[in-house]
Structures are given as structure tokens and as C-alpha cells.
Design an enzyme around this catalytic site. Structure first.
Site, short mmCIF file in Angstrom:
data_model
loop_
_atom_site.label_atom_id
_atom_site.label_comp_id
_atom_site.label_asym_id
_atom_site.label_seq_id
_atom_site.Cartn_x
_atom_site.Cartn_y
_atom_site.Cartn_z
N GLU A 74 -4.04 15.65 17.77
CA GLU A 74 -4.30 16.26 19.07
C GLU A 74 -5.74 16.76 19.18
O GLU A 74 -6.37 16.63 20.24
CB GLU A 74 -3.32 17.38 19.36
N CYS A 97 0.08 22.38 15.55
CA CYS A 97 0.14 23.46 14.57
C CYS A 97 -0.51 24.72 15.13
O CYS A 97 -1.42 24.68 15.95
CB CYS A 97 -0.54 23.04 13.27
N ALA A 184 17.62 -11.95 -13.01
CA ALA A 184 16.88 -12.74 -14.00
C ALA A 184 17.82 -13.81 -14.55
O ALA A 184 19.04 -13.74 -14.39
CB ALA A 184 16.36 -11.85 -15.14
N SER A 190 12.34 -13.41 -15.01
CA SER A 190 12.52 -12.90 -13.64
C SER A 190 11.36 -13.23 -12.73
O SER A 190 11.36 -12.83 -11.56
CB SER A 190 12.72 -11.38 -13.69
N ARG A 206 4.22 -1.14 -0.88
CA ARG A 206 3.47 -0.30 -1.82
C ARG A 206 2.31 0.40 -1.12
O ARG A 206 2.06 1.59 -1.35
CB ARG A 206 2.91 -1.16 -2.96
N LEU A 226 1.79 -3.30 -10.56
CA LEU A 226 2.20 -2.31 -9.57
C LEU A 226 1.05 -1.88 -8.67
O LEU A 226 0.95 -0.71 -8.26
CB LEU A 226 2.83 -1.08 -10.25
#
Length: 388
Positions: A74, A97, A184, A190, A206, A226
Site C-alpha cells: 500500500e 499495518c 524406483a 529412480s 522450489r 535441490l
């Protein structure tokens, strides 16, 4: 009026539905735009918020919360509007807020800009803030309308709501499995059960998460990165739940820990030598309490991560870890990728290892599931509900 008389009336004679009210339609239209802008940025651990300034039914400015520590949505919209904000209407998806944090109160900026009307999507669910911003605006003579597109606005901040009300992250569980429910082959291979389009979708998940977590079994078997590589965005904090510190220094996670923050959660009796070897590579190791079964206490781990600013977490495996989250009713969303392949009865079973429900009626399930094709794989996702 009888039913027959009601049915005989022409459509033009019937009262218009409530949503046909011009002001309501106008408010919904501009709040929809604010919701679009709310999706922008990466403000975690703060919520996604969007805002729009309108004057004389014309768009003046838009704003969103880009990053924690930067101005809120805002404030961004009001500052962009400049002098044209005076007398205008501000649409904001979350209650402004009214307290000092890393930025000044948004209510002060709104009042100083002489905004005449503020339309709020939903109240701030933070128990320490709820309602304070609205009351401050009203006290300053600003007209406030609350609850426009409330359901959509609440959905937008679901992760943050869970974070501030429970002290736990919002958890998304990702599964990848074959048509016959295997993860797997019989040899343990896998890579890859699903196709490249599905993997790109996982990378996108992710990029939208503060942390991505795996169990030590997955870390050892797959030696994953990852990281976010096949989608735009930043790589999240990497978390490994590793009771006995089996993660080896030669792993990809350990070798890249100085580039991507990597956190290993281990038990109180894990090897100090193993911890030193990982710490020397930049891995942060934290000792956690154990459950009655001798595994890491998942709730304690989640609470610790939330205290470190993790609002959203993607859990990618393995089966025991996924089972722990479902058994403890800790997973909030499910993202399952189903590949059109058969791995056979001797393949690694189930993506989830847990006792499971006694009947199908007691099973956790996706509420209002969304189905789509991602390359050759089926992708189903949505919020998880747990029957009482």
C-alpha cells in the site's frame, strides 16, 4: 407472492442480484487487480500483498511487497500515485499495518496522502495486529470497506497465516510415482521416474519456497542438488533430516554448501567428527530432540525452521519423511506427479511410508484437486484435508 407469480415475472422485473450493485462490481474489479499484483515479489517472511490506487474510476498506481524490509504494497502504491492519491480509493488485499517494524506503519502513509477510502480484502490474521490498522484509519476519518474478495485474499496469504498463528511453516509435499505407485525400480534406480516438464515444475515449486527438505535416505540414494535450475527464481534453503549424520562430505549438498545455504538436522548423539567434516564445508548442523520412535522430532524441527524465517517449505522425500508429515497432519498441500510407466511389484514401493488410515473415508485427500498434464505426466495438486 406465489411461486407461480414469481416464475411468471419477466427477468427485467426481478430484483438484481447483490453482486450487480455498481459499487460492489467496481470494488471487486479493482481488488482482482490488486490480487494479481500480490503474486509478485518474494517478501517472505512477510505475506504477499497487492495494492491499487483508483481515482474517478481510473487506475492511478499499483504496488506490491517486493522483499522483506522494503516498503509494503500500500505504501508503494500510494507513493507511486503521488499527489493524485488525495481523495482517491486504495484497494489492498490485506489490512494495512499500524505498527513499527522494519518499515513505518502503512496507516500513517495512507492518512498523510489523504486517501478518502480504503477497501480491504481481509483482516490481518496476526493475533497481535488483527483490526488495528482498520481502526486507525477509521479514527482518522478514512472510510473503510472490509471483505471484498475476502476468500481469495485469505487464500493468497494461507502460508503466512499458518506461520503467524501456529508458529509452523506451511508445508507442501511433493511426490513422484509410477502408475503402479512405485518410486524406483527393483534395483533402486529412480532417475527419472517423471519427465523433464514435471521436473521443471518441481523447480518452480522450489523457487516459490523458503526451504526444500529431504530425508537422509533420499539424500544418500539420489545425491540431489535441490537447487533451482530449470525455472526462474532463487534456490531456497536446503534442509536434510539426518538423525545419525550420514550425509557424506563428498555429497553434492555438502560440496555446494558455501554457495547455497544448507542445514542438516541431526540427533543429539550424532557423531561430532561427522559434524565437523560437514561444518568445514559450510554446512550448518543443528541437533534436535528425538521422537518416541527414535527419529527426529518433526514438529520441533518445523518450529525451529519457522523461528528462522521459513514460512513455506517443500518436502521432496523420502517415503518415511512424507509419511511422518501425513501421519502428523503437518502437510498442507500435495503436489503429485504420476508418470505413465509401470515399475513392477518388485520396484521400490510407495512414495509414502506410514501406517495409513483404516478406511478410505479416513484418508487425507486433496480438496478440490487441480489436474493437468505436464509433458507426458499427470500432475494433481491442492490443499490437503484430514477427516476428523
Amino acid at each position: 407472492m406465489t411461486d407461480a407469480e414469481q416464475k411468471s415475472k419477466r427477468p427485467s422485473q426481478l430484483p438484481p442480484p447483490a453482486s450487480a450493485d455498481p459499487q460492489t462490481l467496481e470494488d471487486e474489479r479493482w481488488m482482482d487487480l490488486a490480487l494479481v499484483h500480490a503474486k509478485s515479489g518474494r517478501p517472505s517472511p512477510n505475506p504477499h500483498v497487492g495494492a491499487v490506487v483508483v481515482k474517478n474510476n481510473e487506475l492511478v498506481a499499483t504496488g506490491h511487497h517486493e522483499r522483506a524490509g522494503t516498503e509494503h504494497a500500500e505504501t508503494s502504491a500510494v507513493r507511486a500515485a503521488g499527489e493524485r492519491a488525495a481523495g482517491g480509493t486504495l484497494y489492498v488485499t490485506l489490512e494495512p499495518c499500524n505498527h513499527h517494524g522494519r518499515t513505518p506503519p502503512c496507516t500513517d502513509v495512507i492518512i498523510a496522502a489523504k486517501i478518502a477510502r480504503v477497501v480491504v480484502g481481509c483482516r490481518d490474521p496476526n493475533p497481535h495486529v488483527d483490526g488495528g490498522g482498520i481502526e486507525a484509519l477509521k479514527a482518522a476519518g478514512v472510510e473503510v470497506a472490509l471483505g471484498v474478495r475476502e476468500a481469495q485474499c485469505r487464500t493468497q496469504i494461507l502460508p503466512w497465516t499458518k506461520h503467524v498463528t501456529t508458529g509452523l511453516p506451511y508445508v507442501s509435499l511433493k511426490l513422484a510415482l509410477s502408475l503402479d505407485g512405485r518410486i524406483a525400480t527393483r534395483s533402486g534406480a529412480s532417475k527419472w521416474v517423471t519427465g523433464p516438464d514435471a521436473r521443471a515444475k518441481v523447480h518452480l515449486l522450489r523457487s516459490r519456497s523458503d526451504a526444500v527438505a529431504v530425508g537422509i535416505g533420499t539424500a544418500v540414494a539420489d545425491d540431489p542438488h535441490l537447487t533451482v535450475r530449470d525455472a526462474p527464481g532463487e534456490s531456497p534453503l536446503r534442509v536434510v533430516l539426518d538423525t545419525n549424520l550420514r550425509l557424506v562430505p563428498e555429497s553434492r549438498l555438502a560440496q555446494t554448501a558455501r554457495e547455497i545455504p544448507t542445514l542438516v538436522l541431526c540427533g543429539p548423539d550424532a557423531s561430532s567428527e561427522a559434524e565437523d567434516a560437514l561444518t568445514n564445508l559450510g554446512v550448518e548442523c543443528i541437533r534436535m530432540p528425538l521422537s518416541a520412535e527414535g527419529r527426529l522430532d518433526v514438529v520441533a524441527a518445523l518450529r525451529m525452521l519457522a523461528q528462522r524465517g521459513v514460512v513455506t517449505m517443500l518436502v521432496e522425500g523420502g517415503a518415511e519423511l512424507a509419511g511422518s508429515f501425513l501421519a502428523g497432519r503437518l502437510a498442507d498441500e500435495l503436489h503429485a506427479f504420476l508418470a505413465p510407466i509401470l515399475l513392477g511389484p518388485r520396484g521400490r514401493p510407495g512414495a509414502v511410508d506410514w501406517a495409513g488410515p483404516d478406511t478410505p473415508q479416513q484418508a487425507p485427500r486433496i480438496a478440490a484437486p487441480s489436474w493437468e498434464l505436464v509433458g507426458e505426466d499427470a500432475y494433481v495438486h491442492g490443499r490437503i484435508v484430514y477427516p476428523d
